[in-house]
Structures are given as structure tokens and as C-alpha cells.
Design an enzyme around this catalytic site. Structure first.
Site, PDB file in Angstrom:
ATOM      1  N   HIS A   1      29.802  45.150  76.109  1.00  0.00           N
ATOM      2  CA  HIS A   1      28.843  44.524  77.024  1.00  0.00           C
ATOM      3  C   HIS A   1      29.245  43.083  77.316  1.00  0.00           C
ATOM      4  O   HIS A   1      29.237  42.637  78.479  1.00  0.00           O
ATOM      5  CB  HIS A   1      27.447  44.572  76.400  1.00  0.00           C
ATOM      6  CG  HIS A   1      26.413  43.762  77.128  1.00  0.00           C
ATOM      7  ND1 HIS A   1      25.538  44.311  78.039  1.00  0.00           N
ATOM      8  CD2 HIS A   1      26.110  42.428  77.066  1.00  0.00           C
ATOM      9  CE1 HIS A   1      24.750  43.370  78.518  1.00  0.00           C
ATOM     10  NE2 HIS A   1      25.071  42.216  77.943  1.00  0.00           N
ATOM     11  N   GLU A   2      29.596  42.329  76.275  1.00  0.00           N
ATOM     12  CA  GLU A   2      29.985  40.933  76.476  1.00  0.00           C
ATOM     13  C   GLU A   2      31.295  40.826  77.255  1.00  0.00           C
ATOM     14  O   GLU A   2      31.472  39.919  78.077  1.00  0.00           O
ATOM     15  CB  GLU A   2      30.092  40.213  75.128  1.00  0.00           C
ATOM     16  CG  GLU A   2      28.804  40.178  74.319  1.00  0.00           C
ATOM     17  CD  GLU A   2      27.629  39.591  75.098  1.00  0.00           C
ATOM     18  OE1 GLU A   2      27.868  38.769  76.007  1.00  0.00           O
ATOM     19  OE2 GLU A   2      26.476  39.959  74.811  1.00  0.00           O
TER      20      GLU A   2
ATOM     21  N   HIS B   1      30.553  41.069  80.879  1.00  0.00           N
ATOM     22  CA  HIS B   1      30.140  39.784  81.448  1.00  0.00           C
ATOM     23  C   HIS B   1      31.361  38.946  81.818  1.00  0.00           C
ATOM     24  O   HIS B   1      31.397  38.294  82.864  1.00  0.00           O
ATOM     25  CB  HIS B   1      29.281  39.015  80.450  1.00  0.00           C
ATOM     26  CG  HIS B   1      27.832  39.388  80.458  1.00  0.00           C
ATOM     27  ND1 HIS B   1      27.081  39.453  81.614  1.00  0.00           N
ATOM     28  CD2 HIS B   1      26.988  39.704  79.439  1.00  0.00           C
ATOM     29  CE1 HIS B   1      25.839  39.786  81.312  1.00  0.00           C
ATOM     30  NE2 HIS B   1      25.751  39.954  80.004  1.00  0.00           N
TER      31      HIS B   1
ATOM     32  N   GLU C   1      22.456  41.514  83.475  1.00  0.00           N
ATOM     33  CA  GLU C   1      22.373  42.302  82.238  1.00  0.00           C
ATOM     34  C   GLU C   1      22.484  43.794  82.536  1.00  0.00           C
ATOM     35  O   GLU C   1      23.187  44.529  81.840  1.00  0.00           O
ATOM     36  CB  GLU C   1      21.067  42.006  81.500  1.00  0.00           C
ATOM     37  CG  GLU C   1      21.005  40.640  80.839  1.00  0.00           C
ATOM     38  CD  GLU C   1      22.129  40.412  79.844  1.00  0.00           C
ATOM     39  OE1 GLU C   1      22.505  41.342  79.112  1.00  0.00           O
ATOM     40  OE2 GLU C   1      22.648  39.277  79.820  1.00  0.00           O
TER      41      GLU C   1
END
Length: 302
Positions: free
Chosen positions: A130-131, A134, A198
Site C-alpha cells: 500500500h505504501e 503511494h 487511500e
């Protein structure tokens, strides 16, 4: 596209900053605010990532750390088509994580010790993915800049509270605007960007690790931990809250206008839909928590 969004964001935050300066000191105050904003733009571009890491007392993790965290980040970075970011650990019982940096070439991923201790290896892989999403989407620069400007606008508004508006005719109305409306406007920019990004990072992160339910399980576990464990560094620096995977300040349950993150239940529901659409993934479950020593060189996806 990331650079266009960043430019628009810088312009909006600069205009808001100048508006508060105008309320404080008229045209002269607006000019001073413009100069300060220009300096802040430059600082936010080059140095704010390091500042955010220092705010949370993050320490770098060596490339071959015994926990295997760096190896996991390297493996997932390769799958994401990204250069290896710097890896940091934060001595914090609350399970959480965030990414920062100007772009893929100088990014950093920070995780808390609580995250390492409370999540399984598969769940941790979902969070790291997930990071990395980003970083790949260039969200990190946008989120770091909003944190820097929101904090500065709030500080300037507080200054106006004590010293009052200097422009004739503003008086108490200007003071109230500086005290409430300016920080609220800056916060709304943060929140709207964070909620949108998100969801996008959840989807991209699930695709990077290959198992949406790993991330879904991680989100549920992090939410449970964040709701009962305080994060004092985040409480002291609330402008950085939107950078974390789960709101460290105990967000409300709904996707309200004033929430920094989407509701965790909604994010999990979207990940389950994504898992159902991926053949062979819908029934995949995270494995039990791994032993504390290194896990070997195999990818975290099995």
C-alpha cells in the site's frame, strides 16, 4: 499528472497563506506571506520528508536487518517497478505506517514497532505494498506538502488570534476567520486528497502484493490497534495524520467531510470486491504471525 496536482495544491495553499497574511497586515502582510510561502514551497519540496520522519523519531533500518523488513520492502519494490526506498522504524506501540519523499527516487517507508509485532508477514506485505503504491502514484510529495502547509497555516492563524487583524475593518471577524476558517480550509484540502488517494493506494497495493485480503486483514488489525493505543507523536503533530495508512488520531467511522481517511469498513469492503474479481484469491487468508527472526529470501507473497 502528479506534478500537475502538486502545482495546483501549492498554488491553493499559497493563496490561503497569503489571505491569512492579508487579514493580519493588509497588503504588506500578504506580501510577507507570499515571500514566506515561496520559501516554504522550496523547503517542502526538498526537506519536508526528513522533517516528518524526525517528528515521529523514525530511525533508519539497515539493508540486511534481522527482521527481514528491508528484504520484504526490496522484493515488493521490485514487483512494483520501483527503486528500493529507504526503510525506517518508529518506536511506537500503535500499529501504523506511512510513506514520504519527493518521488520514487528518494522515497521512504516508515513502519511502527507495533505494526511489526501485531501483524503477520502477509499482512505486513499488504501494508508495505500500500505504501509503495503511494510512492508509485507520487502521492507522497502531495501529502507531505499538505502537512507542511496545514501546520504553517494553523500556526499563522494562532498568531492572528493573539495579535488580531491589522487591516482596518477586519477586527474580531478577521480574527475568527483566521482562528477557524483558514485551518479548516487547509484541513479540508488534506482530507479530500487523503480519502481519494487511500482508496487508489489500497487497489494498487493489493495488485502489487497479489492478495487483496492480506491488506484487508491488515487494515482491520491496524484499526483495532489504533482505536485503543495512543500515538503521542501524531497527537503532537496532527497535520501529519493524513499520511498514515490508518488515522492515528482515531477517525470517525464514516466517510465524513472532516475525516482524514475513508472508513476502514468501506476500504475492506472494496478490497473484498477486488479479491472476488481475482481468480484464486478470494479464499486466500493471511498466515499466522511469523517468528521474530528473518524469514529467508522468498517473496512475502509465497
Amino acid at each position: 499528472m502528479g506534478y500537475i496536482k502538486t502545482t495546483i495544491l501549492m498554488a491553493a495553499m499559497t493563496a490561503l497563506f497569503m489571505g491569512v497574511g492579508y487579514l493580519l497586515g493588509g497588503a504588506g502582510g500578504a506580501l510577507i506571506a507570499l515571500i514566506v510561502a515561496a520559501a516554504m514551497n522550496l523547503f517542502a519540496w526538498w526537506g519536508s520528508a526528513g522533517m516528518v520522519l524526525r517528528m515521529h523519531n523514525a530511525r533508519p533500518v539497515p539493508r540486511r536487518d534481522p527482521s527481514g523488513l528491508s528484504d520484504m520492502v526490496a522484493d515488493l519494490s521490485q514487483r512494483a517497478g520501483l527503486p528500493m526506498p529507504q526503510v525506517y522504524i518508529i518506536e511506537q506501540a500503535q500499529p501504523n505506517a506511512f510513506a514520504t519523499g519527493r518521488g520514487p527516487s528518494d522515497a521512504a517507508v516508515a513502519v511502527t514497532t507495533g505494526l511489526m509485532q501485531q501483524l503477520s508477514r502477509e499482512e505486513l506485505a499488504g501494508v508495505i505494498a500500500h505504501e509503495l503504491a503511494h510512492i508509485r502514484n507520487r502521492d507522497t510529495l502531495i501529502m507531505t506538502i499538505t502537512a507542511t502547509f496545514a501546520g504553517a497555516i494553523t500556526m499563522l492563524a494562532n498568531f492572528g488570534m493573539f495579535f488580531g487583524g491589522r487591516r482596518e475593518g477586519v477586527g474580531i471577524i478577521g480574527s475568527i476567520a483566521m482562528m477557524l476558517l483558514a485551518p479548516m480550509a487547509a484541513g479540508l484540502v488534506q482530507m479530500a486528497i487523503s480519502r481519494t488517494r487511500e482508496y487508489a493506494a489500497d487497489k494498487a497495493g493489493a495488485e502489487i502484493c497479489g492478495h487483496p485480503l492480506w491488506l484487508a486483514s491488515a487494515l482491520a488489525r491496524i484499526q483495532a490497534g489504533a482505536s485503543r493505543i495512543d500515538n503521542h507523536a501524531a497527537e503532537a503533530n496532527p497535520a501529519t495524520a493524513h499520511m498514515f495508512i490508518i488515522n492515528p488520531l482515531h477517525a470517525h467511522a464514516r466517510d465524513s467531510l472532516f475525516a482524514t481517511h475513508p472508513a476502514t469498513e468501506n476500504r475492506i469492503a472494496e478490497l473484498r470486491k477486488l479479491a472476488a474479481a481475482m481468480p484464486g484469491r478470494a479464499s486466500a487468508r493471511p498466515a499466522p504471525p511469523p517468528p521474530s527472526r528473518a524469514q529467508g529470501k522468498g517473496g512475502p507473497w509465497g
